[in-house]
Scaffold this motif. Structure first.
Motif, short mmCIF file in Angstrom:
data_model
loop_
_atom_site.label_atom_id
_atom_site.label_comp_id
_atom_site.label_asym_id
_atom_site.label_seq_id
_atom_site.Cartn_x
_atom_site.Cartn_y
_atom_site.Cartn_z
N HIS A 40 0.89 -1.30 -0.24
CA HIS A 40 -0.01 -0.01 0.06
C HIS A 40 0.91 1.09 0.12
O HIS A 40 0.60 2.29 -0.65
N GLY A 44 1.02 4.07 -2.98
CA GLY A 44 0.93 5.57 -2.67
C GLY A 44 2.27 6.32 -3.39
O GLY A 44 1.91 7.52 -3.72
N TRP A 81 -7.36 5.07 -2.17
CA TRP A 81 -6.07 4.61 -1.57
C TRP A 81 -6.31 4.81 -0.05
O TRP A 81 -5.91 4.15 0.85
#
Length: 145
Positions: A40, A44, A81
């Motif tokens: 993750h 980003g 996100w």
């Protein structure tokens, strides 16, 4: 872990080499698969690299207007996100330090490049493109939520 997420989320609101570096962060020493939160974080960083690339290409009114749909799309992607952060597992302080050591320098470097692009665009009055100014304001607002 919370600090890393807050840093990345706040960034959305130079040099091409940094954007390319961000798209493929430093290789990991161990061969274990990425943990969900590390994947993750990398996602980003890639989004920030994409944003940098879009902003760096704005040089006139036409390119400013052309950048708007990409910025709107990235804002949407960043919102999703950010919402996914809540579902990630919490890790202890040791793994947080590892992630900060591994990714924070890249994030800080990209943040500086994004800030410089934002200042450049503001100084040029967003090339008289209100849509660009609005899209960037919406992106910044998304990052602050």
């Amino acid at each position: 872990m919370k600090r890393v997420w807050m840093i990345i989320a706040a960034l959305a609101g130079g040099g091409m080499a940094c954007a390319e570096e961000a798209a493929s962060p430093a290789p990991r020493q161990e061969s274990a698969p990425l943990l969900p939160e590390e994947a993750h974080i990398r996602a980003g960083i890639v989004m920030l690299g994409k944003l940098y690339n879009v902003l760096a290409q704005v040089e006139d009114t036409a390119s400013a207007q052309a950048a708007v749909p990409a910025i709107v799309g990235l804002a949407r992607e960043m919102r999703s996100w950010g919402q996914a952060v809540a579902g990630l597992p919490l890790r202890g302080p040791e793994i947080i330090r590892v992630y900060e050591h591994r990714y924070l320098p890249i994030i800080e470097k990209l943040n500086g490049y994004l800030r410089a692009q934002g200042e450049r665009l503001a100084a040029s009055n967003y090339y008289d493109t209100q849509d660009l100014a609005t899209a960037l304001l919406a992106l910044y607002s998304t990052a602050q939520q």
